[in-house]
Design a protein around this motif. Structure first.
Motif, PDB file in Angstrom:
ATOM      1  N   UNK A 138      -6.094 -20.839  -7.497  1.00 40.08           N
ATOM      2  CA  UNK A 138      -5.503 -21.277  -6.224  1.00 40.08           C
ATOM      3  C   UNK A 138      -4.087 -20.726  -6.069  1.00 40.08           C
ATOM      4  N   UNK A 139      -3.595 -20.652  -4.827  1.00 41.63           N
ATOM      5  CA  UNK A 139      -2.226 -20.164  -4.606  1.00 41.63           C
ATOM      6  C   UNK A 139      -1.206 -21.179  -5.112  1.00 41.63           C
ATOM      7  N   UNK A 140       0.021 -20.744  -5.386  1.00 41.36           N
ATOM      8  CA  UNK A 140       1.059 -21.682  -5.839  1.00 41.36           C
ATOM      9  C   UNK A 140       1.446 -22.665  -4.734  1.00 41.36           C
ATOM     10  N   UNK A 141       1.935 -23.809  -5.145  1.00 41.77           N
ATOM     11  CA  UNK A 141       2.411 -24.877  -4.248  1.00 41.77           C
ATOM     12  C   UNK A 141       1.346 -25.285  -3.229  1.00 41.77           C
ATOM     13  N   UNK A 142       0.091 -25.260  -3.675  1.00 36.01           N
ATOM     14  CA  UNK A 142      -1.020 -25.530  -2.766  1.00 36.01           C
ATOM     15  C   UNK A 142      -0.944 -26.946  -2.192  1.00 36.01           C
ATOM     16  N   UNK A 143      -0.621 -27.925  -3.023  1.00 26.12           N
ATOM     17  CA  UNK A 143      -0.556 -29.306  -2.543  1.00 26.12           C
ATOM     18  C   UNK A 143       0.504 -29.464  -1.460  1.00 26.12           C
ATOM     19  N   UNK A 144       1.660 -28.822  -1.655  1.00 28.62           N
ATOM     20  CA  UNK A 144       2.733 -28.895  -0.652  1.00 28.62           C
ATOM     21  C   UNK A 144       2.314 -28.213   0.652  1.00 28.62           C
ATOM     22  N   UNK A 145       1.661 -27.063   0.531  1.00 32.42           N
ATOM     23  CA  UNK A 145       1.222 -26.338   1.729  1.00 32.42           C
ATOM     24  C   UNK A 145       0.208 -27.147   2.533  1.00 32.42           C
ATOM     25  N   UNK A 146      -0.740 -27.764   1.832  1.00 30.94           N
ATOM     26  CA  UNK A 146      -1.742 -28.564   2.524  1.00 30.94           C
ATOM     27  C   UNK A 146      -1.115 -29.791   3.175  1.00 30.94           C
ATOM     28  N   UNK A 147      -0.134 -30.384   2.500  1.00 27.96           N
ATOM     29  CA  UNK A 147       0.550 -31.532   3.088  1.00 27.96           C
ATOM     30  C   UNK A 147       1.318 -31.109   4.340  1.00 27.96           C
ATOM     31  N   UNK A 148       1.940 -29.937   4.286  1.00 27.71           N
ATOM     32  CA  UNK A 148       2.642 -29.402   5.459  1.00 27.71           C
ATOM     33  C   UNK A 148       1.650 -29.192   6.609  1.00 27.71           C
ATOM     34  N   UNK A 149       0.527 -28.575   6.302  1.00 22.07           N
ATOM     35  CA  UNK A 149      -0.488 -28.291   7.320  1.00 22.07           C
ATOM     36  C   UNK A 149      -1.017 -29.591   7.932  1.00 22.07           C
ATOM     37  N   UNK A 150      -1.237 -30.582   7.102  1.00 20.30           N
ATOM     38  CA  UNK A 150      -1.725 -31.870   7.597  1.00 20.30           C
ATOM     39  C   UNK A 150      -0.714 -32.492   8.560  1.00 20.30           C
ATOM     40  N   UNK A 151       0.567 -32.462   8.173  1.00 18.08           N
ATOM     41  CA  UNK A 151       1.607 -33.022   9.041  1.00 18.08           C
ATOM     42  C   UNK A 151       1.703 -32.249  10.348  1.00 18.08           C
ATOM     43  N   UNK A 152       1.591 -30.946  10.273  1.00 20.02           N
ATOM     44  CA  UNK A 152       1.692 -30.106  11.473  1.00 20.02           C
ATOM     45  C   UNK A 152       0.598 -30.460  12.480  1.00 20.02           C
ATOM     46  N   UNK A 153      -0.642 -30.575  11.999  1.00 20.47           N
ATOM     47  CA  UNK A 153      -1.749 -30.870  12.899  1.00 20.47           C
ATOM     48  C   UNK A 153      -1.753 -32.333  13.329  1.00 20.47           C
ATOM     49  N   UNK A 154      -1.357 -33.220  12.427  1.00 19.95           N
ATOM     50  CA  UNK A 154      -1.380 -34.649  12.742  1.00 19.95           C
ATOM     51  C   UNK A 154      -0.337 -34.996  13.796  1.00 19.95           C
ATOM     52  N   UNK A 155       0.827 -34.365  13.737  1.00 20.27           N
ATOM     53  CA  UNK A 155       1.907 -34.721  14.661  1.00 20.27           C
ATOM     54  C   UNK A 155       1.728 -34.121  16.054  1.00 20.27           C
ATOM     55  N   UNK A 156       0.809 -33.208  16.204  1.00 26.29           N
ATOM     56  CA  UNK A 156       0.617 -32.547  17.495  1.00 26.29           C
ATOM     57  C   UNK A 156      -0.821 -32.747  17.969  1.00 26.29           C
ATOM     58  N   UNK A 157      -0.992 -32.748  19.255  1.00 23.48           N
ATOM     59  CA  UNK A 157      -2.301 -33.048  19.815  1.00 23.48           C
ATOM     60  C   UNK A 157      -3.120 -31.833  20.171  1.00 23.48           C
ATOM     61  N   UNK A 158      -2.975 -30.748  19.427  1.00 25.52           N
ATOM     62  CA  UNK A 158      -3.724 -29.530  19.754  1.00 25.52           C
ATOM     63  C   UNK A 158      -5.225 -29.781  19.680  1.00 25.52           C
ATOM     64  N   UNK A 159      -5.950 -29.259  20.671  1.00 24.67           N
ATOM     65  CA  UNK A 159      -7.398 -29.447  20.706  1.00 24.67           C
ATOM     66  C   UNK A 159      -8.151 -28.130  20.862  1.00 24.67           C
ATOM     67  N   UNK A 160      -7.435 -27.011  20.800  1.00 26.76           N
ATOM     68  CA  UNK A 160      -8.071 -25.704  20.949  1.00 26.76           C
ATOM     69  C   UNK A 160      -8.773 -25.326  19.637  1.00 26.76           C
ATOM     70  N   UNK A 161     -10.100 -25.209  19.648  1.00 28.94           N
ATOM     71  CA  UNK A 161     -10.806 -24.859  18.401  1.00 28.94           C
ATOM     72  C   UNK A 161     -10.362 -23.526  17.810  1.00 28.94           C
ATOM     73  N   UNK A 162      -9.932 -22.585  18.658  1.00 34.96           N
ATOM     74  CA  UNK A 162      -9.471 -21.294  18.133  1.00 34.96           C
ATOM     75  C   UNK A 162      -8.256 -21.465  17.231  1.00 34.96           C
TER      76      UNK A 162
END
Length: 545
Positions: A387-411
């Motif tokens: 796996x890539x380095x700092x994977x847990x931090x990256x996934x947590x960042x990604x989760x926060x990014x998507x959770x805090x915004x209401x994007x609904x575009x599947x693309x």
């Protein structure tokens, strides 16, 4: 100056006796002679001091007196100041970028409070007010230069702050500035306006006025005016960058960030885009930015938001601006990402803060798409099983990014899906599995909601089909395990893959030449059990082989 007061009294008192005209003429000649002597003997001395790095207060006062003398008696000024002696002197003591801010902040208020001089400047030259705004701009940006290294307050500092506040008040009253504020429907609060707050207000007003213009010629003229107001801003903030004074750094990065955000459509024009590139290269992409960490952390959202808008409106250099946005995003996503996951640190990551908005807008969605693309291309690439380095931090960042915004575009939402499936399939570390599953759930559920009118979601099916093609026959049962996670969330998208999955299973068995693979078929049937009637029908088909 005493000479000005005497001359003004003689002008306004008027003749009262029959022989007064002759007397008045003589008085005027006397005044002109005295004025000529002052210009000849005292003004050169003042001008020789104007570039002093420790300008005495009396220098600004005397220079202002000569400026007003030139307003009252323009013909008395020496030839080298003609034909516009007032503006010539103001260039020397107020508008020249080489003049110390302490001198400018004491000199200009003497003049801008004089309604006659302001009226004269307004009628004589369209650039005079712009030059005064530029001088104020520079003084605000350089307000920390005279302070001691430890930032301690001093009498000089307090006086300079009061003078800058007074200059700010008078600049906001200039007809050109007041007109911009009114057109933008923004007004300073009643009472004293802090210089930095006034600068932000003014920058917003210019951006709003520009965005409201429809005629190309007017927009072009506004770009020119805006660049005049700002001057060589990178030169103005360079002393703060060199000295590493934290207050100066904070102000410099914040002020330029405000400009990048609020003037982004303006800076994307062919006239101004070179300045935008210089800002990015000079402030965001130098080799070593450690000293600027706090200033960058606080102001980076402004730059990201501005660059996102500029990249979407720039006609001639849009691709270059987009590449700069990606470069800045990659650099500071990496720079401020913690080695181990920390909710507090990631929640305040400047790239994350720059991308969050209460309701999605096109520039905001573009910025989030850029961030997700950068994450997927640069930070979520597996090397074989590793796996890539700092994977847990990256996934947590990604989760926060998507959770805090209401994007609904599947693309947009499905961009990280291949990497998420790989995490579920290959990584056993508990926190990584938990976070990747959380992100996967958010992506699948939002895509399902977006395709509610016509399920299943084609974007998700495409990604899943590619995932199966790339990994079946290599990871075998892990593929089915990953698909089970998706099937629990949306059985329809996995159900759409049944024909592909069954063909892939039989092809794998055929290539190995060992007949039916009981373990593989058992894992596949476990997945099919989650898919309802279509899954049961396929189980019957497999058993009939």
């Amino acid at each position: 100056m005493a000479l000005r007061r005497v001359h003004q009294r003689s002008v306004h008192s008027g003749p009262t006796l029959t022989w007064a005209p002759a007397t008045t003429g003589a008085v005027k000649e006397h005044h002109l002679a005295v004025a000529a002597a002052l210009w000849a003997h005292f003004y050169p001395f003042l001008r020789s001091l104007r570039l002093s790095q420790t300008p005495p207060a009396q220098l600004a006062d005397a220079a202002a007196g000569f400026t007003l003398l030139a307003l009252d008696l323009p013909s008395s000024a020496p030839q080298d100041l003609q034909p516009s002696p007032v503006q010539s002197i103001m260039h020397c003591f107020g508008w020249d970028d080489m003049t110390h801010p302490l001198l400018v902040t004491r000199y200009l208020p003497h003049l801008l409070q004089n309604s006659g001089l302001v009226t004269s400047l307004s009628s004589d030259s369209a650039s005079a007010q712009s030059l005064s705004v530029r001088a104020w701009f520079r003084c605000v940006l350089q307000q920390h230069l005279h302070k001691s290294a430890d930032g301690a307050d001093s009498r000089t500092g307090r006086v300079a702050e009061e003078q800058l506040c007074e200059l700010t008040r008078l600049v906001l009253r200039l007809p050109e500035v007041d007109g911009l504020l009114q057109r933008a429907a923004v007004q300073p609060a009643a009472g004293r306006t802090a210089p930095t707050s006034a600068l932000e207000l003014f920058v917003k007003a210019v951006g709003l006025v520009y965005s409201g213009l429809q005629v190309l010629a007017e927009r072009s003229a506004m770009v020119t005016r805006a660049l005049d107001y700002m001057g060589d801003i990178l030169k103005y903030i360079k002393p703060s960058l060199v000295s590493k004074n934290q207050d100066g750094l904070q102000l410099a990065y914040w002020a330029v960030g405000c400009i990048v955000k609020h003037w982004s459509p303006l800076l994307a024009t062919s006239k101004a885009q070179q300045l935008l590139f210089r800002i990015v290269d000079g402030l965001l992409l130098p080799h070593n930015v450690t000293q600027q960490d706090k200033a960058l952390r606080d102001s980076l959202p402004l730059y990201l938001q501005g660059l996102s808008v500029a990249s979407s409106v720039s006609q001639s250099q849009g691709m270059h601006v987009k590449q700069q946005l990606r470069t800045v995003t990659r650099r500071y996503l990496d720079h401020f990402l913690p080695a181990s996951p920390s909710v507090g640190v990631i929640a305040n990551h400047p790239v994350l803060l720059g991308a969050c908005e209460t309701s999605p807008t096109p520039p905001g969605s573009l910025l989030r798409r850029t961030i997700v693309e950068v994450i997927c291309e640069n930070f979520l690439q597996f090397k074989g099983h590793a796996p890539p380095p700092r994977l847990a931090s990256l996934l947590m960042f990604l989760l926060e990014l998507l959770r805090r915004n209401g994007d609904s575009d599947p693309a947009l939402l499905t961009l990280p899906l291949p990497a998420l499936l790989r995490c579920v399939m290959l990584v056993n570390e508990p926190q990584v599995r938990r976070t990747s599953t959380d992100v996967l759930q958010l992506v699948v559920e939002r895509c399902a909601a977006a395709a509610a009118a016509q399920p299943p979601c084609d974007h998700v099916i495409t990604v899943l089909r590619s995932f199966v093609e790339q990994n079946a026959g290599v990871y075998d049962r892990q593929v089915y395990s990953a698909l089970e996670t998706v099937a629990v969330l949306d059985p329809l998208v996995v159900g759409a893959l049944i024909p592909n999955l069954s063909v892939t299973l039989r092809n794998t068995e055929h290539k190995r030449g060992l007949g039916k693979n009981a373990a593989l078929r058992s894992a596949y049937k476990k997945l099919l059990c989650l898919l309802g009637e279509s899954g049961q029908a396929e189980i019957s088909s497999l058993e009939a082989d």
